[in-house]
Design a protein around this motif. Structure first.
Motif, PDB file in Angstrom:
ATOM      1  N   LEU A 172       1.674  11.266 -18.749  1.00 52.27           N
ATOM      2  CA  LEU A 172       2.529  11.655 -17.629  1.00 52.27           C
ATOM      3  C   LEU A 172       2.476  10.592 -16.532  1.00 52.27           C
ATOM      4  O   LEU A 172       1.393  10.204 -16.099  1.00 52.27           O
ATOM      5  CB  LEU A 172       2.028  13.014 -17.105  1.00 52.27           C
ATOM      6  CG  LEU A 172       2.832  13.774 -16.057  1.00 52.27           C
ATOM      7  CD1 LEU A 172       2.446  15.252 -16.111  1.00 52.27           C
ATOM      8  CD2 LEU A 172       2.633  13.244 -14.657  1.00 52.27           C
ATOM      9  N   LEU A 173       3.632  10.122 -16.137  1.00 52.77           N
ATOM     10  CA  LEU A 173       3.701   9.136 -15.058  1.00 52.77           C
ATOM     11  C   LEU A 173       4.158   9.832 -13.783  1.00 52.77           C
ATOM     12  O   LEU A 173       5.234  10.430 -13.752  1.00 52.77           O
ATOM     13  CB  LEU A 173       4.679   8.011 -15.438  1.00 52.77           C
ATOM     14  CG  LEU A 173       5.056   6.989 -14.353  1.00 52.77           C
ATOM     15  CD1 LEU A 173       3.845   6.218 -13.860  1.00 52.77           C
ATOM     16  CD2 LEU A 173       6.109   6.011 -14.893  1.00 52.77           C
ATOM     17  N   LEU A 174       3.341   9.765 -12.749  1.00 50.28           N
ATOM     18  CA  LEU A 174       3.665  10.409 -11.474  1.00 50.28           C
ATOM     19  C   LEU A 174       4.276   9.374 -10.529  1.00 50.28           C
ATOM     20  O   LEU A 174       3.751   8.273 -10.378  1.00 50.28           O
ATOM     21  CB  LEU A 174       2.381  10.998 -10.875  1.00 50.28           C
ATOM     22  CG  LEU A 174       2.543  12.148  -9.882  1.00 50.28           C
ATOM     23  CD1 LEU A 174       3.148  13.368 -10.565  1.00 50.28           C
ATOM     24  CD2 LEU A 174       1.193  12.520  -9.274  1.00 50.28           C
ATOM     25  N   LYS A 175       5.403   9.724  -9.946  1.00 46.40           N
ATOM     26  CA  LYS A 175       6.107   8.815  -9.040  1.00 46.40           C
ATOM     27  C   LYS A 175       6.500   9.563  -7.771  1.00 46.40           C
ATOM     28  O   LYS A 175       6.483  10.801  -7.734  1.00 46.40           O
ATOM     29  CB  LYS A 175       7.395   8.315  -9.704  1.00 46.40           C
ATOM     30  CG  LYS A 175       7.209   7.433 -10.909  1.00 46.40           C
ATOM     31  CD  LYS A 175       6.700   6.052 -10.568  1.00 46.40           C
ATOM     32  CE  LYS A 175       7.697   5.245  -9.745  1.00 46.40           C
ATOM     33  NZ  LYS A 175       7.127   3.922  -9.388  1.00 46.40           N
ATOM     34  N   ILE A 176       6.874   8.834  -6.746  1.00 49.53           N
ATOM     35  CA  ILE A 176       7.574   9.456  -5.630  1.00 49.53           C
ATOM     36  C   ILE A 176       8.885   8.711  -5.449  1.00 49.53           C
ATOM     37  O   ILE A 176       9.029   7.571  -5.901  1.00 49.53           O
ATOM     38  CB  ILE A 176       6.780   9.427  -4.302  1.00 49.53           C
ATOM     39  CG1 ILE A 176       6.107   8.066  -4.110  1.00 49.53           C
ATOM     40  CG2 ILE A 176       5.763  10.543  -4.238  1.00 49.53           C
ATOM     41  CD1 ILE A 176       5.486   7.901  -2.758  1.00 49.53           C
ATOM     42  N   ILE A 193       8.516  13.306 -10.573  1.00 48.99           N
ATOM     43  CA  ILE A 193       8.711  12.775  -9.224  1.00 48.99           C
ATOM     44  C   ILE A 193       8.148  13.789  -8.240  1.00 48.99           C
ATOM     45  O   ILE A 193       8.684  14.878  -8.057  1.00 48.99           O
ATOM     46  CB  ILE A 193      10.188  12.461  -8.962  1.00 48.99           C
ATOM     47  CG1 ILE A 193      10.612  11.362  -9.952  1.00 48.99           C
ATOM     48  CG2 ILE A 193      10.403  11.995  -7.529  1.00 48.99           C
ATOM     49  CD1 ILE A 193      12.048  11.361 -10.280  1.00 48.99           C
ATOM     50  N   ASN A 194       7.034  13.408  -7.656  1.00 47.93           N
ATOM     51  CA  ASN A 194       6.267  14.298  -6.776  1.00 47.93           C
ATOM     52  C   ASN A 194       6.836  14.245  -5.347  1.00 47.93           C
ATOM     53  O   ASN A 194       7.679  13.413  -5.037  1.00 47.93           O
ATOM     54  CB  ASN A 194       4.790  13.856  -6.801  1.00 47.93           C
ATOM     55  CG  ASN A 194       3.861  14.893  -6.209  1.00 47.93           C
ATOM     56  OD1 ASN A 194       4.218  16.062  -6.059  1.00 47.93           O
ATOM     57  ND2 ASN A 194       2.644  14.467  -5.866  1.00 47.93           N
ATOM     58  N   LYS A 195       6.347  15.123  -4.535  1.00 49.94           N
ATOM     59  CA  LYS A 195       6.743  15.202  -3.119  1.00 49.94           C
ATOM     60  C   LYS A 195       8.234  15.515  -2.967  1.00 49.94           C
ATOM     61  O   LYS A 195       8.882  15.018  -2.030  1.00 49.94           O
ATOM     62  CB  LYS A 195       6.363  13.913  -2.371  1.00 49.94           C
ATOM     63  CG  LYS A 195       4.855  13.611  -2.474  1.00 49.94           C
ATOM     64  CD  LYS A 195       4.395  12.536  -1.505  1.00 49.94           C
ATOM     65  CE  LYS A 195       2.899  12.240  -1.704  1.00 49.94           C
ATOM     66  NZ  LYS A 195       2.398  11.126  -0.903  1.00 49.94           N
ATOM     67  N   ALA A 196       8.776  16.261  -3.936  1.00 45.10           N
ATOM     68  CA  ALA A 196      10.179  16.677  -3.826  1.00 45.10           C
ATOM     69  C   ALA A 196      10.211  17.928  -2.958  1.00 45.10           C
ATOM     70  O   ALA A 196      10.388  19.055  -3.427  1.00 45.10           O
ATOM     71  CB  ALA A 196      10.764  16.942  -5.213  1.00 45.10           C
ATOM     72  N   ASP A 197       9.997  17.734  -1.665  1.00 45.88           N
ATOM     73  CA  ASP A 197      10.042  18.854  -0.723  1.00 45.88           C
ATOM     74  C   ASP A 197      10.644  18.379   0.597  1.00 45.88           C
ATOM     75  O   ASP A 197      10.722  17.174   0.861  1.00 45.88           O
ATOM     76  CB  ASP A 197       8.637  19.461  -0.521  1.00 45.88           C
ATOM     77  CG  ASP A 197       7.554  18.397  -0.419  1.00 45.88           C
ATOM     78  OD1 ASP A 197       7.806  17.336   0.203  1.00 45.88           O
ATOM     79  OD2 ASP A 197       6.463  18.600  -0.982  1.00 45.88           O
ATOM     80  N   THR A 234      11.337  12.833 -20.695  1.00 42.26           N
ATOM     81  CA  THR A 234      12.222  13.410 -19.692  1.00 42.26           C
ATOM     82  C   THR A 234      11.696  13.138 -18.280  1.00 42.26           C
ATOM     83  O   THR A 234      10.603  12.603 -18.116  1.00 42.26           O
ATOM     84  CB  THR A 234      12.344  14.937 -19.870  1.00 42.26           C
ATOM     85  OG1 THR A 234      11.020  15.490 -19.924  1.00 42.26           O
ATOM     86  CG2 THR A 234      13.069  15.279 -21.164  1.00 42.26           C
ATOM     87  N   VAL A 235      12.497  13.498 -17.294  1.00 42.23           N
ATOM     88  CA  VAL A 235      12.127  13.309 -15.889  1.00 42.23           C
ATOM     89  C   VAL A 235      12.264  14.647 -15.191  1.00 42.23           C
ATOM     90  O   VAL A 235      13.221  15.394 -15.439  1.00 42.23           O
ATOM     91  CB  VAL A 235      13.064  12.298 -15.197  1.00 42.23           C
ATOM     92  CG1 VAL A 235      12.543  11.946 -13.818  1.00 42.23           C
ATOM     93  CG2 VAL A 235      13.226  11.047 -16.035  1.00 42.23           C
ATOM     94  N   THR A 236      11.315  14.980 -14.338  1.00 46.29           N
ATOM     95  CA  THR A 236      11.428  16.220 -13.575  1.00 46.29           C
ATOM     96  C   THR A 236      10.898  15.987 -12.163  1.00 46.29           C
ATOM     97  O   THR A 236      10.209  15.001 -11.913  1.00 46.29           O
ATOM     98  CB  THR A 236      10.686  17.366 -14.297  1.00 46.29           C
ATOM     99  OG1 THR A 236      10.959  18.581 -13.626  1.00 46.29           O
ATOM    100  CG2 THR A 236       9.194  17.142 -14.328  1.00 46.29           C
ATOM    101  N   THR A 237      11.251  16.867 -11.248  1.00 47.56           N
ATOM    102  CA  THR A 237      10.737  16.731  -9.883  1.00 47.56           C
ATOM    103  C   THR A 237       9.797  17.895  -9.600  1.00 47.56           C
ATOM    104  O   THR A 237       9.886  18.943 -10.230  1.00 47.56           O
ATOM    105  CB  THR A 237      11.882  16.773  -8.849  1.00 47.56           C
ATOM    106  OG1 THR A 237      12.547  18.031  -8.975  1.00 47.56           O
ATOM    107  CG2 THR A 237      12.882  15.658  -9.083  1.00 47.56           C
ATOM    108  N   CYS A 238       8.885  17.684  -8.681  1.00 47.56           N
ATOM    109  CA  CYS A 238       8.004  18.789  -8.289  1.00 47.56           C
ATOM    110  C   CYS A 238       7.448  18.542  -6.900  1.00 47.56           C
ATOM    111  O   CYS A 238       7.565  17.438  -6.354  1.00 47.56           O
ATOM    112  CB  CYS A 238       6.871  18.976  -9.289  1.00 47.56           C
ATOM    113  SG  CYS A 238       5.444  17.939  -8.978  1.00 47.56           S
ATOM    114  N   SER A 239       6.864  19.576  -6.341  1.00 45.89           N
ATOM    115  CA  SER A 239       6.127  19.411  -5.092  1.00 45.89           C
ATOM    116  C   SER A 239       4.751  20.022  -5.283  1.00 45.89           C
ATOM    117  O   SER A 239       4.617  21.220  -5.527  1.00 45.89           O
ATOM    118  CB  SER A 239       6.845  20.114  -3.942  1.00 45.89           C
ATOM    119  OG  SER A 239       5.941  20.250  -2.850  1.00 45.89           O
TER     120      SER A 239
END
Lengths: 362, 362
Positions: free
Chosen positions: A206-210, A233-237, A268-273
């Motif tokens: 898993l590759l974590l990005k912002i 993609i982290n910090k999607a808030d 795949t790509v997903t966003t999260c917070s």
């Protein structure tokens, strides 16, 4: 304590009375005795198999020890634990500093334990011997997870070489699995080749990005995109949501440029917070989809068996090199020949013959 | 010739008269004598430095020889040629079969000789020992170039291992340069890791493509895009021109996804037709721009020196492995331990210790 020496100066002091010992001799004897009672390999194995985290920690410390005397015992523990290992899901997580790895792992780990899973978090960080543990060193960064009885967090093994750190981490995985942890998260900060090392010991990467300033893909280390099974993609808030979605589109397009994976999985790509926890359950769902697919098409087992062979060969090759390059006479001759090669005085192949002849003649 | 043996069967024949020798003994003696008069290392070097292509070919054959007795003489020739080498431009060209590599190299090579350059074309094809030379094997594929006195074409060295083929090619480069060739083109068909090998012996790496059915980037081998300094879309003629231009746009976009190169060079995409010769001068211009840039920023020399060190280390490491894995007792023990590792009976690291102990104890 030694008595103060007699001085022949003006500062001479009378000897005075004998001082009492500042530490009780009985206490010293007691502590020394305790220290000597190291658990046997069998005791460690029994503890681990019962799910005892203290035994697990002691065994990992043993595995990490650089004392050659501990090697045999460590190998014994590992080999006894092996039949009980191999049953977890191993997930690698990487991302540059600032991307929120700790917060993400905490939120992700808590989500998993809430579902009844047992989560162990390990780290590969070959820089930690210099920085004294730049990742996971401060367990308080994962305040909630560290208190969770179904979680186990272990800071990065230190070591001079990535090979050494990787070996220790790989053995720690086995111990954690034997201890009943069914999800192993390996974190890496991506120094040198550490992502490649982690990639070769996990099932899922898993590759974590912002999201950044638009040109999302610049600055990604060579080869990392190709390794990723999922980009989060982290910090999607808050104000970031829109940018995170744009980044998602761009990464998705980029992922399609790469050749299909042997696993049959399309990354795949997903966003999260990690703060609001939005998207965390979806990350876990995607990882589950991956495991469903690769267990059904048997890639999962094939891949683990390949990884075992890889580590066998890798360890042998590293040792062969280490034996060669650490020999003083070889090192001197190499230095000399390297200069000649760089100045085009002799060909690299002639220089290699000279060195190898010296090495094998002894 | 032996006399026919007397038979004790019904098919017995009379001995008849003695047959005359079918080959003149004088002739045999003459040929054997000629064969023995191999040129000395000094004669080969003198010939090469005078620009004699026959001496060059004989020296390359010597370098390619698997006869251990030839190794010392080959090394002698190489090392005497070294001071005169290192002055050419080394260009690697890769592309899948069908992309038109031979036609492109012919058109490109003729363009260079028309500008007064001397062009040597070599090939790295580790599969050629099986396929008996799948690339450059048939020199008639480059009909014009092969007749050009300022060109030299040498089919792929054969060999069992890529390492062996690569070494021979790298030494052939040195010989060609000493012979006065100022542009060395190394062709590879891209089997296994051969692109990586070629990339590590050239200054400039060109990827040849043709426009396809729209999804241009699918099917490109891992890592090739990152190596390319220039992507040339061939067969941009007739009905293909529009598609080639679309492909150019798509590749250009993809190239920007990769991290910047150490050379400071931003890879580009261009179209050409090896048939109409459209775009061929532009390819050469781009390559010249690259050399102008990298000679000015000193990357050119730095990179060559790095490559020399790389080949020194690479050769040593390959030999260390080869010595280990070719030992019969080790191979047997490895086979046994590999199975145990794959069945999770022992850890890869324990298995490695067992093997290394055996190896170094002898």
């Amino acid at each position: 304590m030694d008595k103060p020496k007699a001085h022949k100066t003006a500062l001479h002091e009378k000897e005075g009375i004998a001082q009492p010992e500042s530490v009780s001799l009985d206490a010293i004897e007691h502590v020394t005795k305790l220290r000597k009672i190291q658990p046997t390999a069998q005791e460690l194995v029994n503890g681990i198999l019962k799910g005892d985290k203290t035994a697990l920690s002691r065994a990992i410390t043993l595995v990490e020890s650089t004392n050659p005397a501990h090697l045999e015992k460590a190998n014994d523990v590992i080999n006894q634990c092996l039949p009980y290992a191999d049953k977890s899901l191993r997930i690698g997580i990487t991302g540059v500093p600032g991307v929120g790895k700790s917060t993400f792992i905490e939120a992700f780990g808590k989500h998993l334990t809430s579902l009844g899973r047992k989560v162990a978090v390990l780290a590969v960080d070959p820089s930690s011997s210099l920085s004294h543990g730049s990742i996971l060193g401060d367990k308080t960064r994962m305040e909630e997870l560290v208190k969770d009885e179904n979680a186990y967090i272990r800071p990065s093994a230190s070591g001079d070489t990535l090979g050494g750190v990787a070996r220790k981490t790989r053995e720690a995985i086995i111990l954690c699995e034997a201890c009943g942890f069914d999800t192993i998260v390996i974190e890496t900060v991506g120094v040198g080749q550490s992502e490649t090392a982690v990639h070769s010991m996990v099932d899922f990467f898993l590759l974590l990005k912002i999201s950044g300033a638009g040109d999302e893909l610049q600055g990604i280390k060579r080869g990392i995109m190709e390794m990723a099974d999922l980009i989060v993609i982290n910090k999607a808030d808050g104000d970031n949501i829109k940018r995170a979605r744009l980044a998602k589109t761009e990464f998705n397009r980029a992922l399609h440029l790469f050749p299909a994976k042997n696993s049959g999985w399309q990354p795949t790509v997903t966003t999260c917070s990690a703060v609001t926890h939005d998207g965390i359950p979806e990350v876990w769902k995607t990882i589950n989809d991956y495991f469903d697919l690769t267990k059904a098409n048997n890639y999962f087992n094939f891949h683990r068996s390949e990884q075992n062979s890889y580590w066998l060969t890798e360890t042998i090759n590293e040792q062969l090199k280490s034996n060669f390059y650490s020999r003083k006479d070889i090192a001197d001759l190499l230095e000399q020949n390297k200069k000649a090669v760089q100045n085009s005085e002799i060909s690299p192949f002639t220089a290699a013959s000279i060195l190898l002849e010296k090495y094998f003649s002894k």
